[in-house]
Design a protein around this motif. Sequence first.
Motif, short mmCIF file in Angstrom:
data_model
loop_
_atom_site.label_atom_id
_atom_site.label_comp_id
_atom_site.label_asym_id
_atom_site.label_seq_id
_atom_site.Cartn_x
_atom_site.Cartn_y
_atom_site.Cartn_z
N VAL A 1 15.03 -5.78 -22.66
CA VAL A 1 14.70 -4.79 -23.68
C VAL A 1 15.95 -4.18 -24.31
N PHE A 2 15.98 -4.15 -25.64
CA PHE A 2 17.09 -3.50 -26.33
C PHE A 2 16.55 -2.51 -27.35
N GLU A 3 17.45 -1.63 -27.80
CA GLU A 3 17.02 -0.58 -28.71
C GLU A 3 17.00 -1.05 -30.15
N GLY B 1 20.73 -2.08 -22.31
CA GLY B 1 19.36 -2.36 -21.93
C GLY B 1 19.12 -2.38 -20.43
N ASN C 1 8.85 6.72 -26.87
CA ASN C 1 8.40 6.06 -28.08
C ASN C 1 6.95 5.68 -28.06
N GLN C 2 6.49 5.22 -26.89
CA GLN C 2 5.09 4.79 -26.83
C GLN C 2 4.15 5.98 -26.84
N GLU D 1 6.32 -4.60 -27.76
CA GLU D 1 6.58 -4.51 -26.33
C GLU D 1 5.26 -4.45 -25.55
N PHE E 1 3.70 -1.74 -20.61
CA PHE E 1 4.89 -2.56 -20.85
C PHE E 1 5.50 -2.98 -19.50
N GLY F 1 13.46 6.59 -23.52
CA GLY F 1 13.46 5.58 -24.58
C GLY F 1 12.07 5.04 -24.80
N THR F 2 11.69 4.11 -23.92
CA THR F 2 10.41 3.42 -24.11
C THR F 2 9.21 4.37 -24.02
N THR G 1 12.65 -2.20 -27.84
CA THR G 1 11.93 -1.12 -27.18
C THR G 1 11.28 -0.18 -28.19
N GLY G 2 10.22 0.47 -27.73
CA GLY G 2 9.56 1.46 -28.58
C GLY G 2 8.72 0.85 -29.67
N THR G 3 8.31 -0.41 -29.49
CA THR G 3 7.52 -1.07 -30.51
C THR G 3 6.15 -1.40 -29.95
#
Lengths: 341, 383
Positions: free
Chosen positions: A176-178, B330, B344-345, A158, B55, B340-341, A153-155
């Motif tokens: 999805v994992f951290e 997850g 970050n995005q 993704e 996503f 989280g996601t 996640t956060g990439t």
Amino acid sequence: MKFKAKIFLSTAVALVVLAQAAVAGQTLDTVKDKGYLTCGVHNGLPGFSSPDDKGRWTGIDVDVCRAVAAAVFGDASKVRFTPLSAKERLTALQSGEVDVLSRNTTWTLTRDAALGLNFTGVTYYDGQGFLVRRDLGVTSALDLAGASVCVQTGTTTELNLGDYFRSNGLEYSPVVFEKSDETLAAYEAGRCDALTSDRSQLYAHRIKLRAPTEHVVLPEVISKEPLGPVVRQGDDAWFNIVKWSLFAMVNAEELGIDSGNAGRLKASSRSPAVRRLMGVEGDKGKALRLGNSWAYDIVSQVGNYGEVFERNLGADSPLQIDRGLNKLWSKGGLQYAPPVR
Amino acid sequence: MRVWRDPRLRALLFQALVLAGVIGLALFILDNTLTNLERRGITSGFDFLSSTAGFGIIQTLVDFSEESSYGRAFLVGLLNTLLVSALGIALATFLGFLVGIARLSHNWLVSRLAATYIEVFRNIPLLLQIFFWYFAVLQTLPGPRQSLAVGDVVFLNVRGLYLPKPVPEESFWWIPATLSLSVLSIILLVRWARRRQDRTGRAFHSMYASLALLLGPLLVAALVTGFPVSWELPVLKGFNFRGGLVLIPEFMALLIALSVYTAAFIAEIVRAGILSVSHGQTEAAHALGLRPLQTLRLVVIPQAMRVIIPPLTNQYLNLTKNSSLAAAVGYPDLVSVFAGTVLNQTGQAIEVIAITMAVYLTISLTIAATMNWYNRRVALVER
């Protein structure tokens, strides 16, 4: 921003604020004052940054940090590494927890423009791919319709995954994992059919699996992933130092200077380009607010770009990754550094 | 007389000073943050909520695709949090009451088993329990092609539990319509029975009548409309099972761990509640001629509830807040998806965290308010 929103924000910021107040000054002075560089790295990715059996950090990202430390202090060991997950990395840099982020981070417009960050160059030209089990019988990523795909996640990975399956009209379920280790564990347990990440990471991950030869990296490269060091916006002097530390390594390779011959060439070379880079001619280091031997310190203690690459990722490493796009421009690759003039 | 010699004025002065200090600090933090955000060139504001997320999310209760917005992703995360919390609360309450009562059983084996359950699950950190259920239990299951199957209907594998999914047909609306009518008439019946007992002292056993009222019309409606539900079965197609109802292992691990962990605490609360009703009450009820079950229902439980409800509320709040550990395995809950996601995005940490905290605060306050309302209803009315 509306006033109401401002009030709302203020309630949540105490944590960030205290850290931010401390970094408002010039980064170079802060780093010099504390006597070491703080560098954000990956928490365990062979070839990029991972602790070896003696607990010493190794990897190409780690060596970039060492190069910056060598330029600033003349001593590549004056750096402390902060392992960060993908999710934590940008916030850690924004809040001033680290001075440089060198953690296989993809250079994108949003990160450059909206997040208050600046990418200083490209350490590694990468692209996203897929790792699958050999016995699945899949030869192309287009065969992955309906598959479960493990992703961190956060990439940017993704998002590329979403783009790729959407544009090809394929269904998939993202798991999805951290942390990248968690995605790998889930992939190995069979939670997903495929693991997606930058291809360099897939090779690095593959050697961690129980039976590496039973897994293949699919041929498709579905994205551009230029990975490079990042600094905060608004401190141009520091931006220059980090940028030119990497350029110095690339220039050194181009000029044929490596950690073995740097001392000799500094003393005896008559090539003006070599003499300028080694700090014998001109005040190039002073312009960066560093000592004139900054580049010599980098090359003699850390090595030139080619050495660093081969040691961590290429022929001298277990990963055996081909230099490909990361060859020098003069040899058909993309690595190109502006001249030291 | 001087100002500082007057205790009342002095107290006022100090309070004013403290208040000014707190406001000053808040203003300083606000100003500092905004200045720093501006100086760093970090985008702020809430406009990002309407831009495209890009996503995918594995479990969504509402439609969500890569084209949906960050705001929609927030909704997906929120609903997933509410789902696991609500089911967790229901399961934990059921299991907790069961174990709590078993703990008081006169049967040696039953009470020892309950005690062991409580001591084991109460004393192991929740995160470890989530890891246990996820990595040690659910991730060691076989792959989709070697699924454990019950008939050709239910499948269990490392990707999750696949169940047949009920698909309502056109005339399905008769079923909920009948059901709500039945429930309404049961409520009226119970009220009437209670009023009659208050007036005449004659009891009406509304239990069986209610059951008949509930099932009778439902059965008739189902027969008349010809059972308007069809079942969609999961089928192995390509890599995975398609169709049917899927419980992903991340969800199951979180739900099981949360319920089992919280149930251990609830069991102790229930035991304490029942023990708090003095034995004299039971004896008095027996002396009045109430049977043991009546004694439990009419005398012991109503009094025990007064002791049980306030700490039970705490457990419900804990469970809801603990559901944020979802990120560890997850499960796409609010913290994992949004804090989280999305964080970050977009990189807009302050906005995202502020929204997330506000949401948890709202959920917790809502649960607390509901439980307080119920507590006031069962509380002892003192005259």
